[in-house]
Design an enzyme around this catalytic site. Structure first.
Site, short mmCIF file in Angstrom:
data_model
loop_
_atom_site.label_atom_id
_atom_site.label_comp_id
_atom_site.label_asym_id
_atom_site.label_seq_id
_atom_site.Cartn_x
_atom_site.Cartn_y
_atom_site.Cartn_z
N ALA A 1 -6.64 -14.17 33.14
CA ALA A 1 -7.64 -13.80 34.13
C ALA A 1 -7.27 -14.42 35.47
O ALA A 1 -6.88 -15.59 35.53
CB ALA A 1 -9.03 -14.27 33.71
N CYS A 2 -7.36 -13.62 36.53
CA CYS A 2 -7.13 -14.12 37.88
C CYS A 2 -8.37 -13.80 38.73
O CYS A 2 -9.23 -13.03 38.30
CB CYS A 2 -5.87 -13.51 38.49
SG CYS A 2 -5.97 -11.72 38.79
N PRO A 3 -8.49 -14.37 39.92
CA PRO A 3 -9.72 -14.18 40.71
C PRO A 3 -10.08 -12.73 40.97
O PRO A 3 -11.25 -12.37 40.91
CB PRO A 3 -9.42 -14.93 42.02
CG PRO A 3 -8.47 -15.99 41.60
CD PRO A 3 -7.62 -15.38 40.54
N THR B 1 -3.43 -10.76 36.36
CA THR B 1 -3.99 -10.77 35.02
C THR B 1 -3.10 -10.02 34.04
O THR B 1 -2.81 -10.51 32.94
CB THR B 1 -5.40 -10.12 35.04
OG1 THR B 1 -6.25 -10.91 35.87
CG2 THR B 1 -5.99 -10.04 33.64
#
Length: 490
Positions: A8-10, A16
């Site tokens: 998961a990334c921002p 991701t």
């Protein structure tokens, strides 16, 4: 061994899925089995309870908080950033195997928990420092704003393409709409897009507050953001309102109350008191000064000409390229998108410069890998093919596979090219009302031919720079023919 992983990334867009691809390739190469849950912008493809139960260890490759983390209770875990997964997926799996050997699972996850649907994520890693938390709070707001930006901005840009810039003066479609008239359809697109864009500041503030103090802070954050728009405080006011709402609700949550009252605190008391406090502060105390600062900033931007405009374009271009979709990139992009709400000529030039600079790195690396293929590994040459499309679509993350395998040569090279592109775009006076779309929104660009010249110049500069850098100290082509674990996202 059997592993499960969560990436998961921002923003939940490129990193991701690239991290998931890298982990899957590394596991296959090492003879392991792995199931990866990508908690991306399209939602999470949840791991089943059985897959979690059978896993020997868990890998969290995330720059944000992992949703439903309790599912993995009792499992040996390894935590890393998405970039670490992209750069060294094999190393993460080795750490996971070691963790499994040293601390085998002693508890099973709660039955059925893994089947639960994904919920809103706070996007904040537990135990992070205050600087990291602040960045993650802001990135939470940005991640939830992006769908509104894409939908609203592109609809507004389409309306201008269909009906011209005077379409903003068209009457409301509730009063007059002719299905046989192109102008009416343009007005409809403009008014829908404008409605979506009106949510930007409240959504930004609401989800910054949410990241800080969870669901009870959403309402105070939205209220503060709406007041920021009302008093003219704009995006800067939204940022302050979101942080203020999160801090206020967070402080209220620490007050100990009788058990009989505790049940209604999250759904009634906290939103009520939080909205009241934030509303008073925004209307009476800080809204006016922030609005004055925004007016001064807007005036400064409108006054930028010549060398000053070129310098701003160069700075934004460098920021966009430096971490290819990371926090610095998002700061520059958010700054440009925030300017779109003002509608000034300079703000449109800034949006054009940022998008042009963001397209440059993947296109440049694709070009370099095509014309001097022997300087690149097989995995990098494979990454060049999708990089053409990613670059043309304004997805700067297409450069990550190249930067991950050779950061010291690639990153300075793409920064130089994007800096030139941003500066040239500002000098040429190119404008853009669409916040995304890359070359596919070229018909919506003011000065489109000069805009293309700026992009091509940056692409050539970066391509030449990376070819030159890769030749330094290399007597022959790279000997590594191993597939790069950070190759191309599906």
């Amino acid at each position: 061994m059997k592993f499960v992983a969560v990436t998961a990334c921002p923003t939940g867009i490129a990193h991701t899925y690239m991290a998931a691809e890298a982990l899957e390739q590394a596991a296959k190469a090492a003879g392991h089995e792995i199931k990866v849950e990508t908690q991306g912008s399209a939602g999470a493809n949840s791991l089943s309870a059985a897959e979690v139960a059978e896993a020997d260890a868990v890998v969290f490759a995330a720059d944000v908080g992992v949703q439903d983390r309790d599912r993995f209770a009792g499992k040996p875990t390894v935590e890393a950033t998405v970039k670490q997964a992209i750069n060294d997926a094999a190393g993460l799996l080795e750490r996971a195997a070691a963790a499994s050997a040293e601390a085998p699972a002693t508890a099973e996850p709660a039955p059925g928990v893994a089947q639960a649907g994904p919920e809103l994520a706070t996007k904040v890693v537990a135990g992070a420092g205050i600087g990291s938390k602040l960045r993650q709070w802001l990135m939470t707001g940005v991640s939830y704003v992006i769908p509104f930006v894409a939908a609203g901005g592109l609809l507004v840009a389409l309306s201008f393409a269909l009906g011209g810039y005077q379409i903003t003066d068209a009457p409301s479609v509730t009063e007059h709409f002719d299905a046989a008239s192109l102008t009416s359809w343009a007005a409809l697109a403009n008014q829908i897009g404008s409605a979506a864009m009106d949510f930007l500041v409240p959504v930004l503030a609401g989800f910054i507050a949410f990241a800080m103090a969870d669901r009870p802070a959403i309402a105070p954050g939205f209220v503060g953001g709406a007041i920021a728009v009302t008093v003219g405080a704009g995006f800067l006011g939204g940022l302050v309102a979101g942080l203020l709402a999160g801090a206020v609700v967070g402080a209220l949550r620490r007050i100990k109350v009788p058990r009989a009252v505790a049940g209604v605190m999250p759904v009634m008391v906290l939103p009520l008191l939080g909205s009241l406090v934030v509303g008073v502060l925004m209307f009476v105390v800080i809204g006016g000064p922030i609005a004055g600062a925004m007016a001064a900033l807007t005036g400064w931007l409108n006054g930028l000409t010549g060398a000053n405009a070129a310098l701003l374009g160069a700075l934004l271009g460098a920021m966009i390229a430096f971490d290819m979709g990371g926090p610095i990139n998002k700061v520059a992009y958010t700054f440009a998108v925030g300017g779109l709400t003002t509608g000034t000529e300079t703000s449109l030039e800034i949006m054009a410069a940022v998008m042009a600079a963001g397209m440059t790195p993947p296109l440049a690396l694709a070009l370099a890998a095509t014309v001097r293929a022997k300087l690149f590994t097989p995995a990098e040459r494979e990454s060049a093919r999708p990089a053409w499309l990613l670059g043309a679509s304004f997805i700067t993350e297409g450069a990550i596979p190249f930067a991950a395998s050779d950061p010291l040569r690639v990153i300075p090279s793409i920064v130089v090219g994007s800096t030139a592109t941003g500066a040239l775009s500002m000098i040429f006076g190119a404008t853009l009302r669409a916040p995304h779309g890359g070359l596919f929104v070229l018909p919506l660009v003011g000065q489109p031919l000069l805009y293309l010249v700026a992009i091509l110049a940056g692409v050539v500069i970066s391509a030449v720079a990376v070819i030159f850098a890769k030749q330094l100290g290399r007597a022959q082509a790279p000997a590594d023919t191993t597939a790069d674990a950070s190759a191309v996202p599906a």
